[in-house]
Design a protein around this motif. Sequence first.
Motif, PDB file in Angstrom:
ATOM      1  N   ASN A 256     -16.556   4.657  -3.933  1.00  0.00           N
ATOM      2  CA  ASN A 256     -15.937   5.315  -5.094  1.00  0.00           C
ATOM      3  C   ASN A 256     -14.584   4.720  -5.472  1.00  0.00           C
ATOM      4  OD1 ASN A 256     -14.274   6.249  -3.061  1.00  0.00           O
ATOM      5  ND2 ASN A 256     -14.988   8.378  -3.163  1.00  0.00           N
ATOM      6  N   TYR A 257     -14.281   3.520  -4.961  1.00  0.00           N
ATOM      7  CA  TYR A 257     -13.018   2.894  -5.366  1.00  0.00           C
ATOM      8  C   TYR A 257     -13.231   2.066  -6.635  1.00  0.00           C
ATOM      9  CZ  TYR A 257      -8.587   0.399  -5.177  1.00  0.00           C
ATOM     10  OH  TYR A 257      -7.348  -0.103  -5.488  1.00  0.00           O
ATOM     11  N   PHE A 258     -14.223   1.186  -6.624  1.00  0.00           N
ATOM     12  CA  PHE A 258     -14.590   0.427  -7.815  1.00  0.00           C
ATOM     13  C   PHE A 258     -15.728   1.153  -8.544  1.00  0.00           C
ATOM     14  CE2 PHE A 258     -13.066  -3.181  -5.072  1.00  0.00           C
ATOM     15  CZ  PHE A 258     -11.966  -3.493  -5.859  1.00  0.00           C
ATOM     16  N   PRO A 259     -15.875   0.925  -9.842  1.00  0.00           N
ATOM     17  CA  PRO A 259     -17.030   1.501 -10.548  1.00  0.00           C
ATOM     18  C   PRO A 259     -18.330   0.883 -10.035  1.00  0.00           C
ATOM     19  CG  PRO A 259     -15.824  -0.039 -11.953  1.00  0.00           C
ATOM     20  CD  PRO A 259     -14.980   0.170 -10.741  1.00  0.00           C
ATOM     21  N   ASP A 260     -19.409   1.620 -10.180  1.00  0.00           N
ATOM     22  CA  ASP A 260     -20.721   1.164  -9.714  1.00  0.00           C
ATOM     23  C   ASP A 260     -21.227   0.076 -10.661  1.00  0.00           C
ATOM     24  OD1 ASP A 260     -23.066   0.851  -8.395  1.00  0.00           O
ATOM     25  OD2 ASP A 260     -23.977   2.719  -9.113  1.00  0.00           O
ATOM     26  N   GLN A 261     -20.753  -1.114 -10.434  1.00  0.00           N
ATOM     27  CA  GLN A 261     -21.042  -2.244 -11.321  1.00  0.00           C
ATOM     28  C   GLN A 261     -21.598  -3.388 -10.477  1.00  0.00           C
ATOM     29  OE1 GLN A 261     -17.807  -3.375 -14.011  1.00  0.00           O
ATOM     30  NE2 GLN A 261     -18.226  -5.528 -13.599  1.00  0.00           N
ATOM     31  N   LYS A 262     -22.906  -3.573 -10.513  1.00  0.00           N
ATOM     32  CA  LYS A 262     -23.559  -4.575  -9.667  1.00  0.00           C
ATOM     33  C   LYS A 262     -24.133  -5.707 -10.502  1.00  0.00           C
ATOM     34  CE  LYS A 262     -24.844  -1.168  -6.148  1.00  0.00           C
ATOM     35  NZ  LYS A 262     -25.955  -0.545  -5.384  1.00  0.00           N
ATOM     36  N   ILE A 263     -24.152  -6.879  -9.889  1.00  0.00           N
ATOM     37  CA  ILE A 263     -24.813  -8.034 -10.496  1.00  0.00           C
ATOM     38  C   ILE A 263     -25.857  -8.546  -9.510  1.00  0.00           C
ATOM     39  CG2 ILE A 263     -22.768  -8.653 -11.855  1.00  0.00           C
ATOM     40  CD1 ILE A 263     -22.270 -10.914  -9.839  1.00  0.00           C
ATOM     41  N   THR A 264     -26.790  -9.329  -9.997  1.00  0.00           N
ATOM     42  CA  THR A 264     -27.844  -9.887  -9.145  1.00  0.00           C
ATOM     43  C   THR A 264     -27.587 -11.365  -8.924  1.00  0.00           C
ATOM     44  OG1 THR A 264     -29.446  -8.284  -9.996  1.00  0.00           O
ATOM     45  CG2 THR A 264     -30.327 -10.229  -8.868  1.00  0.00           C
ATOM     46  N   VAL A 265     -27.493 -11.751  -7.647  1.00  0.00           N
ATOM     47  CA  VAL A 265     -27.284 -13.148  -7.269  1.00  0.00           C
ATOM     48  C   VAL A 265     -28.433 -13.555  -6.357  1.00  0.00           C
ATOM     49  CG1 VAL A 265     -25.750 -14.801  -6.150  1.00  0.00           C
ATOM     50  CG2 VAL A 265     -24.789 -12.862  -7.414  1.00  0.00           C
ATOM     51  N   GLU A 266     -29.348 -14.407  -6.886  1.00  0.00           N
ATOM     52  CA  GLU A 266     -30.517 -14.868  -6.129  1.00  0.00           C
ATOM     53  C   GLU A 266     -31.294 -13.691  -5.534  1.00  0.00           C
ATOM     54  OE1 GLU A 266     -29.354 -17.771  -3.271  1.00  0.00           O
ATOM     55  OE2 GLU A 266     -28.685 -19.211  -4.777  1.00  0.00           O
ATOM     56  N   ASP A 267     -31.645 -12.754  -6.414  1.00  0.00           N
ATOM     57  CA  ASP A 267     -32.445 -11.583  -6.059  1.00  0.00           C
ATOM     58  C   ASP A 267     -31.720 -10.605  -5.131  1.00  0.00           C
ATOM     59  OD1 ASP A 267     -34.541 -12.642  -7.559  1.00  0.00           O
ATOM     60  OD2 ASP A 267     -35.376 -13.716  -5.826  1.00  0.00           O
ATOM     61  N   VAL A 268     -30.417 -10.737  -4.998  1.00  0.00           N
ATOM     62  CA  VAL A 268     -29.634  -9.824  -4.160  1.00  0.00           C
ATOM     63  C   VAL A 268     -28.623  -9.101  -5.052  1.00  0.00           C
ATOM     64  CG1 VAL A 268     -28.042  -9.597  -2.222  1.00  0.00           C
ATOM     65  CG2 VAL A 268     -29.911 -11.264  -2.125  1.00  0.00           C
TER      66      VAL A 268
END
Length: 361
Positions: A256-268
């Motif tokens: 809960n420190y950073f916003p829930d913002q994910k990216i995909t790097v080589e299916d991860v």
Amino acid sequence: MLNWDLQSQARRQQLWQRDNESDEDMDTEFCQTAGPCALEILLVMGQVLAIERRFWAQETSTDWWNCTVLQVWDDSQWLRNFRMRKGTFVELCDLLSPALKCQNTKMRAALTVEKRAAIALWKLATPDSYRSVRNQFGVGRSTVGAAVMQVAKAITKLLLRKVVTLGNVQVIVDGFAAKGFPNCGGAIDGTHIPILALEHQGTCYINHKGYFSMVLQALVGHKGRFTNIHMGWPGRVHDARVFRNTTLFKRLQQGNYFPDQKITVEDVEMPVIILRDPAYPLMPWLMKPYTGSLDSSQELFNYRLSKCRMVVECAFGRLKARWRTLLTRSDLSQTNVPFVIAACCVLHNLCESKGETFMAG
């Protein structure tokens, strides 16, 4: 002969009686005038003048501050000596005024907010002794020490949560992406602030370099501004242990420190992460460089991570070069050192955000 002796004896008796009478008169007069009642009567009658009590103070001169610094100095001189231009200094004083404004007393006029702040900034920015600063500003030695702590505590109370803050995460992520590392929210590291030896638990404060210190741990954005700080741990404690005992670590663990913002790097899926050196543990949100025998892709990863992580090293360098009190073993108590460290971090961010040109020396 007999008549002469009788006359002489009578004469001596006469003189003795006269001396005794004068002594009695003198004693009686002393007793009558020495009592508090008689003195009060004389005061009422106006025969004795009341003297106003005065307080001794060493003569000092404030001409340098009032006539030279405030009236003559240009921005380059302000930058070199106070680490900020006069306009930024005035803004800082306005922000600190609610906590620093004092009233005059019968003994002396209170120092203005501007002068108190200037004394503190001068002491934080230079390695000058209290006596030197005292002579410079025309105040007492104890006044210098009091001003430093008053300003440091006011900065910590009023500005720490406003100035040392995460801010816009997307701007930080974009900044690190431009440097070569995606979805990065900051770089973290620790540095040692020298202190004097403590009486009872001194050995706990001896760091791996052999001197007494407190640890300052900071998370830094892409522009070298502190977004989270933690200070006060003894120098002997490892950086990883300090990190595990911070609120920052707990919030990162909870997500809960950073916003829930994910990216995909080589299916991860990769969340917003922070960068650090090999001393810290490897976590899903905490990246450290590869070690051992490396291939070309791992070397490229380490290069980009190191390039982005250098922002925290540079931030510490600029912090200590601006506020050189952090380079020397101050005579502050164990409880006061963290206030000064926090105040210097706030002032660092303020100078960076205002675009104050960094002028070492």
